[in-house]
Design a protein around this motif. Structure first.
Motif, PDB file in Angstrom:
ATOM      1  N   ARG B  13       3.755 -11.753 -19.603  1.00 19.90           N
ATOM      2  CA  ARG B  13       3.334 -11.457 -18.239  1.00 19.90           C
ATOM      3  C   ARG B  13       1.850 -11.763 -18.065  1.00 19.90           C
ATOM      4  NH1 ARG B  13       2.188  -5.780 -15.524  1.00 19.90           N
ATOM      5  NH2 ARG B  13       2.218  -6.383 -13.341  1.00 19.90           N
ATOM      6  N   ARG B 132      -4.582  -2.968  -8.582  1.00 19.85           N
ATOM      7  CA  ARG B 132      -5.576  -2.193  -7.836  1.00 19.85           C
ATOM      8  C   ARG B 132      -5.339  -2.338  -6.331  1.00 19.85           C
ATOM      9  NH1 ARG B 132     -11.560  -2.829  -7.485  1.00 19.85           N
ATOM     10  NH2 ARG B 132     -12.362  -0.733  -7.091  1.00 19.85           N
ATOM     11  N   VAL B 133      -4.994  -3.543  -5.907  1.00 21.14           N
ATOM     12  CA  VAL B 133      -4.701  -3.763  -4.481  1.00 21.14           C
ATOM     13  C   VAL B 133      -3.445  -2.992  -4.078  1.00 21.14           C
ATOM     14  CG1 VAL B 133      -4.004  -5.500  -2.787  1.00 21.14           C
ATOM     15  CG2 VAL B 133      -5.859  -5.999  -4.381  1.00 21.14           C
ATOM     16  N   ARG B 134      -2.431  -3.063  -4.923  1.00 17.61           N
ATOM     17  CA  ARG B 134      -1.198  -2.321  -4.605  1.00 17.61           C
ATOM     18  C   ARG B 134      -1.466  -0.821  -4.562  1.00 17.61           C
ATOM     19  NH1 ARG B 134       2.992  -5.430  -8.690  1.00 17.61           N
ATOM     20  NH2 ARG B 134       2.922  -7.462  -7.656  1.00 17.61           N
ATOM     21  N   GLY B 135      -2.288  -0.345  -5.493  1.00 13.96           N
ATOM     22  CA  GLY B 135      -2.637   1.069  -5.492  1.00 13.96           C
ATOM     23  C   GLY B 135      -3.353   1.455  -4.206  1.00 13.96           C
ATOM     24  N   ALA B 136      -4.215   0.550  -3.724  1.00 17.29           N
ATOM     25  CA  ALA B 136      -4.935   0.819  -2.476  1.00 17.29           C
ATOM     26  C   ALA B 136      -3.975   0.846  -1.295  1.00 17.29           C
ATOM     27  CB  ALA B 136      -6.011  -0.240  -2.265  1.00 17.29           C
ATOM     28  N   MET B 137      -2.941  -0.016  -1.334  1.00 21.32           N
ATOM     29  CA  MET B 137      -1.941   0.004  -0.260  1.00 21.32           C
ATOM     30  C   MET B 137      -1.314   1.390  -0.153  1.00 21.32           C
ATOM     31  SD  MET B 137       0.276  -3.464  -0.642  1.00 21.32           S
ATOM     32  CE  MET B 137      -0.440  -5.105  -0.621  1.00 21.32           C
ATOM     33  N   LEU B 138      -1.057   1.981  -1.310  1.00 16.50           N
ATOM     34  CA  LEU B 138      -0.446   3.308  -1.316  1.00 16.50           C
ATOM     35  C   LEU B 138      -1.464   4.375  -0.912  1.00 16.50           C
ATOM     36  CD1 LEU B 138       1.647   3.071  -4.635  1.00 16.50           C
ATOM     37  CD2 LEU B 138       2.464   2.802  -2.293  1.00 16.50           C
ATOM     38  N   ALA B 139      -2.638   4.314  -1.550  1.00 12.51           N
ATOM     39  CA  ALA B 139      -3.636   5.373  -1.322  1.00 12.51           C
ATOM     40  C   ALA B 139      -4.084   5.415   0.135  1.00 12.51           C
ATOM     41  CB  ALA B 139      -4.836   5.141  -2.243  1.00 12.51           C
ATOM     42  N   ARG B 140      -4.275   4.234   0.732  1.00  8.82           N
ATOM     43  CA  ARG B 140      -4.800   4.207   2.101  1.00  8.82           C
ATOM     44  C   ARG B 140      -3.747   4.527   3.153  1.00  8.82           C
ATOM     45  NH1 ARG B 140      -8.731  -1.128   2.012  1.00  8.82           N
ATOM     46  NH2 ARG B 140     -10.508  -0.116   1.023  1.00  8.82           N
ATOM     47  N   THR B 141      -2.494   4.503   2.767  1.00 10.75           N
ATOM     48  CA  THR B 141      -1.453   4.772   3.764  1.00 10.75           C
ATOM     49  C   THR B 141      -0.667   6.033   3.428  1.00 10.75           C
ATOM     50  OG1 THR B 141       0.152   3.357   2.621  1.00 10.75           O
ATOM     51  CG2 THR B 141      -1.199   2.305   4.309  1.00 10.75           C
ATOM     52  N   ARG B 142      -1.215   6.839   2.524  1.00  8.88           N
ATOM     53  CA  ARG B 142      -0.548   8.112   2.205  1.00  8.88           C
ATOM     54  C   ARG B 142      -0.484   8.938   3.483  1.00  8.88           C
ATOM     55  NH1 ARG B 142       0.369  11.140  -2.419  1.00  8.88           N
ATOM     56  NH2 ARG B 142      -0.792   9.722  -3.760  1.00  8.88           N
ATOM     57  N   VAL B 143       0.659   9.536   3.737  1.00  5.99           N
ATOM     58  CA  VAL B 143       0.859  10.206   5.020  1.00  5.99           C
ATOM     59  C   VAL B 143       1.388  11.618   4.791  1.00  5.99           C
ATOM     60  CG1 VAL B 143       3.215   9.295   5.287  1.00  5.99           C
ATOM     61  CG2 VAL B 143       1.909   9.936   7.317  1.00  5.99           C
ATOM     62  N   ASP B 144       0.954  12.503   5.677  1.00  9.15           N
ATOM     63  CA  ASP B 144       1.457  13.871   5.646  1.00  9.15           C
ATOM     64  C   ASP B 144       2.041  14.145   7.018  1.00  9.15           C
ATOM     65  OD1 ASP B 144       2.033  16.517   5.469  1.00  9.15           O
ATOM     66  OD2 ASP B 144      -0.056  17.193   5.393  1.00  9.15           O
ATOM     67  N   PHE B 145       3.361  14.083   7.113  1.00  7.03           N
ATOM     68  CA  PHE B 145       4.004  14.330   8.401  1.00  7.03           C
ATOM     69  C   PHE B 145       4.154  15.836   8.610  1.00  7.03           C
ATOM     70  CE2 PHE B 145       5.769   9.965   7.718  1.00  7.03           C
ATOM     71  CZ  PHE B 145       5.188   9.393   8.834  1.00  7.03           C
TER      72      PHE B 145
END
Lengths: 372, 157
Positions: B13, B132-145
């Motif tokens: 990989r 790191r980019v994928r982690g940022a996708m998650l971190a920046r869009t974490r949501v609390d409904f």
């Protein structure tokens, strides 16, 4: 049905093929769209071709879209044609999606799920208003999009993998217990569907089914021709690492990764039928690429067909034969578009029969008139 | 950092994530230096991806993936012949051969192993950047409904 070969038209057909290619370049002096642009800038369309073609080959999927002028059905057809020319080298070991490296993860069933919900890239909360500035988007504006987004990346480490929501439901006893089944799955690329078919055949058929076809049948269930009443337990999008044995050592190594979308829907509870307590029923959907509509529709149809198998089909979406024989885009598109091809003999036969019938009808009417 | 910096299961990989032109060029040089010969003909074709679905734990085929694999024999300085191998999601047998050469060099610490390790580092840095980019996708869009009853009229915190 019989077909009669036709002759002639070779030059016109050759010119038509050339024109189809030239249409891309007529009427302007733009640069040719690069295959990598299609892959990167139209990932949803691209993912649809990957899944409906049934072959995870990102470069060829993008090339197919370019060559087919953006027609996802034709592009998927090209992937299917290509795959039929390739040797089958291996079957992978069983892969578990809990190892997916996620970019999106949501649940409609619980607001708090272990690890949390992350929206990732989604149009779910857009108002579907045009952004006219994109018409004039130049290279500078375009490259600044990524640069600005990548600036100040958060340092807080987010895990790439997360536990499954339904595992928590199972642990609580709300789902029927399940034990891993390792029976050899049905290979739809080598054997025809002869009903009844195992669930593995249904899942494989839907995984490469046409998005619109799956949606239409699942929608019929949602609207009332069925009673799945789904709740999305978990919808996840991410990259699944592919493990294959090292040719020299036999040790499993990571040979690459594939982007997939996966959905588990939770449906109505049912009695287990053997005196056990009632439990929630489930449906499963997954496909190559980022295609949430397809994964959700597939999960609903998986559930509806399971209900049909248990209770007998009460509507089209519960009938595996009806569903599975009508969701393949290559087959349905092929049957539909074949009607464009010359049917001169069969149609002349229809006309002959009509003329004969009309003649008999006129004779009878005349005889009736004279008999009065 | 110890040599090599990753377990062998991660080498493919990482090296495949490095610049392909440099991977192929280095492999060509080392293949010549170490008299590489194929242990088996390189193969390119498809593999069925077998998946375990998560609701009833059945297995099914999600679809097919391109696979190329190769095994090569290399001549070590002590006169032994040692093997390298590669399997990668690609349809190029030539790429698989190149990766197999690099795998063999690194696995047996043959001359050129440090160059291969350099590519390994380069590829791993690429992978880390993507992660790191994928982690940022998650971190920046974490949501609390949060439910309206719980938070009043305010937006998310």
């Amino acid at each position: 049905m019989s077909y009669v070969a036709i002759r002639g038209g070779a030059e016109a057909i050759a010119q038509s093929n050339r024109l189809l290619d030239a249409v891309r370049a007529l009427g302007g002096d733009q640069a040719s769209i690069e295959v990598e642009m299609i892959e990167r800038q139209m990932p949803i369309l691209h993912g649809r071709v990957l899944s409906e073609g049934g072959l995870y080959h990102p470069t060829l999927a993008a090339l197919a879209l370019k060559q087919s002028l953006g027609d996802p059905l034709e592009a998927a057809f090209m992937l299917r044609a290509y795959r039929s020319t390739q040797p089958r080298l291996a079957t992978t070991p069983i892969h578990d999606t809990s190892r997916m490296r996620l970019i999106r993860r949501i649940s409609a069933a619980f607001k708090d799920i272990p690890g949390g919900q992350m929206l990732g890239p989604t149009p779910d909360y857009l108002q579907r208003l045009f952004r006219f500035d994109l018409i004039e988007e130049d290279r500078t504006m375009f490259t600044s999009l990524a640069r600005e987004w990548l600036g100040n990346l958060p340092d807080d480490a987010v895990p790439a993998t997360f536990p499954k929501v339904i595992d928590a439901l199972r642990a609580e006893g709300l789902l029927a217990p399940a034990s891993p089944q390792d029976a050899e799955p049905f290979d739809i690329t080598r054997a025809p569907l002869v009903f009844p078919v195992p669930r593995s055949a249904a899942l494989a058929t839907m995984a490469r089914g046409e998005t619109g076809g799956l949606l239409a049948l699942a929608y019929s269930n949602m609207r009332g021709y069925g009673d799945v009443h789904p709740t999305v337990g978990e919808l996840r999008v991410g990259y699944l690492p592919i493990l294959l044995p090292h040719p020299a050592t036999g040790e499993l190594i990571e040979a690459g990764e594939v982007l997939i979308t996966e959905c588990e829907i939770v449906a109505m509870y049912e009695d287990t039928g053997n005196g056990g307590k009632p439990t929630l029923t489930l449906g499963y959907g997954a496909c190559f690429g980022h295609n949430e509509v397809k994964a959700i529709a597939m999960a609903i149809l998986d559930r509806s067909m399971q209900a049909g198998i248990t209770h007998g089909p009460r509507n089209p979406s519960e009938d595996p034969e009806f569903v599975l024989l009508h969701v393949d885009g290559i087959e349905s598109m092929g049957f539909c578009t074949h009607y464009k091809m010359p049917h001169y003999i069969t149609f002349q036969s229809d006309l002959d029969r009509l003329r004969t019938t009309q003649k008999k009808h006129a004779q009878k009417a005349e005889e009736k008139f004279h008999a009065r | 950092m110890t040599f090599p910096l990753l377990p062998r299961s991660q080498w493919m990989r990482a090296i495949a994530a490095a610049d392909e032109a440099r991977v192929v060029a280095l492999a060509a040089r080392l293949a010549s230096d170490l008299q590489a010969t194929p242990s088996a003909p390189p193969r390119a074709g498809l593999a069925l991806l077998r998946l375990r679905e998560s609701v009833m734990l059945d297995t099914f085929y999600l679809g097919e993936i391109p696979v190329a694999s190769a095994r090569v024999s290399l001549l070590a300085p002590d006169g032994r012949r040692v093997e390298g191998g590669a399997i990668v999601l690609d349809d190029s047998g030539d790429l698989a051969v190149a990766l197999a050469v690099l795998d063999g060099v690194l696995a047996h610490d043959l001359p050129g192993a440090r160059d291969v390790e350099g590519l390994l580092r380069e590829g791993q840095a690429e992978i880390d950047g993507v992660a790191r980019v994928r982690g940022a996708m998650l971190a920046r869009t974490r949501v609390d409904f949060s439910l309206m009853a719980e938070v009043g009229n305010g937006d998310d915190a």
